[in-house]
Design a protein around this motif. Sequence first.
Motif, PDB file in Angstrom:
ATOM      1  N   ASP B  16      45.164  39.650  54.629  1.00 50.25           N
ATOM      2  CA  ASP B  16      45.965  40.295  55.678  1.00 50.25           C
ATOM      3  C   ASP B  16      46.034  39.405  56.921  1.00 50.25           C
ATOM      4  N   VAL B  17      44.882  38.851  57.308  1.00 51.03           N
ATOM      5  CA  VAL B  17      44.836  37.981  58.490  1.00 51.03           C
ATOM      6  C   VAL B  17      45.642  36.710  58.221  1.00 51.03           C
ATOM      7  N   PHE B  18      45.449  36.166  57.028  1.00 51.98           N
ATOM      8  CA  PHE B  18      46.167  34.948  56.628  1.00 51.98           C
ATOM      9  C   PHE B  18      47.682  35.186  56.696  1.00 51.98           C
ATOM     10  N   TYR B  19      48.116  36.337  56.180  1.00 50.97           N
ATOM     11  CA  TYR B  19      49.531  36.691  56.148  1.00 50.97           C
ATOM     12  C   TYR B  19      50.107  36.770  57.567  1.00 50.97           C
ATOM     13  N   VAL B  20      49.381  37.434  58.459  1.00 53.44           N
ATOM     14  CA  VAL B  20      49.883  37.590  59.833  1.00 53.44           C
ATOM     15  C   VAL B  20      50.009  36.217  60.504  1.00 53.44           C
ATOM     16  N   CYS B  21      48.988  35.377  60.337  1.00 53.45           N
ATOM     17  CA  CYS B  21      49.019  34.073  61.007  1.00 53.45           C
ATOM     18  C   CYS B  21      50.105  33.176  60.431  1.00 53.45           C
ATOM     19  N   ARG B  22      50.209  33.141  59.097  1.00 53.90           N
ATOM     20  CA  ARG B  22      51.158  32.203  58.505  1.00 53.90           C
ATOM     21  C   ARG B  22      52.559  32.762  58.371  1.00 53.90           C
ATOM     22  N   GLU B  23      52.674  33.957  57.815  1.00 55.14           N
ATOM     23  CA  GLU B  23      54.012  34.481  57.519  1.00 55.14           C
ATOM     24  C   GLU B  23      54.654  35.141  58.736  1.00 55.14           C
ATOM     25  N   VAL B  24      53.891  35.906  59.475  1.00 50.27           N
ATOM     26  CA  VAL B  24      54.485  36.624  60.612  1.00 50.27           C
ATOM     27  C   VAL B  24      54.604  35.695  61.822  1.00 50.27           C
ATOM     28  N   LEU B  25      53.583  34.864  62.047  1.00 45.96           N
ATOM     29  CA  LEU B  25      53.572  34.059  63.269  1.00 45.96           C
ATOM     30  C   LEU B  25      53.725  32.559  63.025  1.00 45.96           C
ATOM     31  N   ASN B  26      53.963  32.186  61.765  1.00 43.95           N
ATOM     32  CA  ASN B  26      54.384  30.817  61.462  1.00 43.95           C
ATOM     33  C   ASN B  26      53.386  29.743  61.908  1.00 43.95           C
ATOM     34  N   GLN B  27      52.101  30.031  61.768  1.00 46.03           N
ATOM     35  CA  GLN B  27      51.083  29.045  62.123  1.00 46.03           C
ATOM     36  C   GLN B  27      50.518  28.407  60.856  1.00 46.03           C
ATOM     37  N   GLU B  28      50.122  27.143  60.968  1.00 51.87           N
ATOM     38  CA  GLU B  28      49.441  26.505  59.850  1.00 51.87           C
ATOM     39  C   GLU B  28      48.113  27.246  59.643  1.00 51.87           C
ATOM     40  N   THR B  29      47.894  27.746  58.439  1.00 59.82           N
ATOM     41  CA  THR B  29      46.710  28.580  58.192  1.00 59.82           C
ATOM     42  C   THR B  29      46.050  28.183  56.879  1.00 59.82           C
ATOM     43  N   ILE B  30      44.744  28.071  56.900  1.00 57.32           N
ATOM     44  CA  ILE B  30      44.006  27.760  55.670  1.00 57.32           C
ATOM     45  C   ILE B  30      42.831  28.738  55.517  1.00 57.32           C
ATOM     46  N   TYR B  31      42.330  28.829  54.291  1.00 56.40           N
ATOM     47  CA  TYR B  31      41.113  29.591  54.053  1.00 56.40           C
ATOM     48  C   TYR B  31      39.918  28.649  54.178  1.00 56.40           C
ATOM     49  N   LEU B  32      38.822  29.166  54.685  1.00 51.36           N
ATOM     50  CA  LEU B  32      37.580  28.399  54.765  1.00 51.36           C
ATOM     51  C   LEU B  32      36.517  29.145  53.966  1.00 51.36           C
ATOM     52  N   TRP B  33      36.089  28.576  52.857  1.00 52.28           N
ATOM     53  CA  TRP B  33      35.064  29.211  52.025  1.00 52.28           C
ATOM     54  C   TRP B  33      33.719  29.142  52.747  1.00 52.28           C
ATOM     55  N   HIS B  34      32.911  30.164  52.603  1.00 44.44           N
ATOM     56  CA  HIS B  34      31.666  30.261  53.387  1.00 44.44           C
ATOM     57  C   HIS B  34      30.676  29.134  53.117  1.00 44.44           C
ATOM     58  N   GLU B  35      30.825  28.455  51.979  1.00 41.55           N
ATOM     59  CA  GLU B  35      29.877  27.382  51.666  1.00 41.55           C
ATOM     60  C   GLU B  35      30.309  26.036  52.246  1.00 41.55           C
ATOM     61  N   GLU B  36      31.470  25.989  52.856  1.00 38.35           N
ATOM     62  CA  GLU B  36      31.958  24.711  53.391  1.00 38.35           C
ATOM     63  C   GLU B  36      31.161  24.293  54.618  1.00 38.35           C
ATOM     64  N   LYS B  37      31.127  22.964  54.801  1.00 39.20           N
ATOM     65  CA  LYS B  37      30.376  22.422  55.933  1.00 39.20           C
ATOM     66  C   LYS B  37      31.297  21.742  56.933  1.00 39.20           C
ATOM     67  N   THR B  38      32.575  22.089  56.875  1.00 38.19           N
ATOM     68  CA  THR B  38      33.545  21.573  57.844  1.00 38.19           C
ATOM     69  C   THR B  38      34.591  22.654  58.104  1.00 38.19           C
ATOM     70  N   LEU B  39      35.171  22.603  59.309  1.00 37.41           N
ATOM     71  CA  LEU B  39      36.242  23.560  59.640  1.00 37.41           C
ATOM     72  C   LEU B  39      37.622  22.929  59.422  1.00 37.41           C
ATOM     73  N   HIS B  40      37.664  21.729  58.834  1.00 42.43           N
ATOM     74  CA  HIS B  40      38.914  21.050  58.504  1.00 42.43           C
ATOM     75  C   HIS B  40      39.872  20.958  59.696  1.00 42.43           C
ATOM     76  N   GLY B  41      39.323  20.757  60.860  1.00 44.63           N
ATOM     77  CA  GLY B  41      40.165  20.542  62.039  1.00 44.63           C
ATOM     78  C   GLY B  41      40.851  21.791  62.568  1.00 44.63           C
ATOM     79  N   CYS B  42      40.378  22.968  62.198  1.00 42.75           N
ATOM     80  CA  CYS B  42      41.007  24.197  62.694  1.00 42.75           C
ATOM     81  C   CYS B  42      40.772  24.345  64.203  1.00 42.75           C
TER      82      CYS B  42
END
Lengths: 79, 228
Positions: B16-42
């Motif tokens: 739902d959050v992903f949808y609002v950010c990307r589809e409704v508000l047209n922002q570049e949006t990615i998922y971050l899995w909890h085991e990751e050790k980087t925020l990938h420049g978010c």
Amino acid sequence: MWRIKAEVKLKEGVLDVQGRAVEQVLRQEGYDVSGVRVGKMIEFITEKKMDLELLHEIGNKLLFNPVIETIEFFLEPVS
Amino acid sequence: MKVGVVQFPGSNCDSDVFYVCREVLNQETIYLWHEEKTLHGCDFVILPGGFSYGDYLRPGAMAKLSPILTEIKNFAFQGGMVLGICNGFQVLTESGLLPGSLLKNENGRFICQWTSVRVENIKTPFTSLYRKWESLKMPIAHGEGRYFVDKNTLSSMEQEEQIVFRYDLGNPNGSMDFIAGVCNQKKNVLGLMPHPERCSESVLKGEDGLRLFQSVFSLSGHPLSRLA
């Protein structure tokens, strides 16, 4: 080997809704009780006896939240 | 603005959050899995609602020790924007990024309903597009949303204007001082129990949550698809 039990309860003064519900039912069943609190018990085994400092480190890291809860440890040897 | 939506085992509002950010508000949006050790420049990290780790032990207790939380804490410490919604709010209090804690609702029940929430502070990057004291219609859906904090911390939070949202028509979960959402002293970390992502499109019978996301996105000057 040692068995360690950590007893976690909500702090005094923090409303415990589970305790309140259990108390209501006990009283409804005719038992004259008050001050019911529902906590949880976490048990684990260690090879060596852990000192209290280490136990509190584990407690603070994960087992309880000092904002709302208290923790108490009980140690017993197991054969 | 690049948005990262954190996924824990048991998160259920991530899409739902992903949808609002990307589809409704047209922002570049990615998922971050909890085991990751980087925020990938978010530039903006959102911890969504749900039941991370099944709420075992306490809501948010296990999630706070996920590898990604180390990154999020560093990011927040450097002023990075972090939003926690519902279970995300619980993760932020457990991890010490926000003061207080969330207890079982006063009536002992899971509450899922529309609620009225008042904006207490518009001088945060999350609320700049709202009007002060504006009443918002937002849904809540939680079993453990009763905000609790010790009295001393509460008065310092009031002085620092850290109380951002309050329930204004009744107190659905018994929160201390009607508190529905709080931020840290630096105002770059916000947590709230209501779900702004569930009221960000007219088809959902409510759009009051949209401006929370737009407030953050307006910081970057990114052209927003639906800014009024």
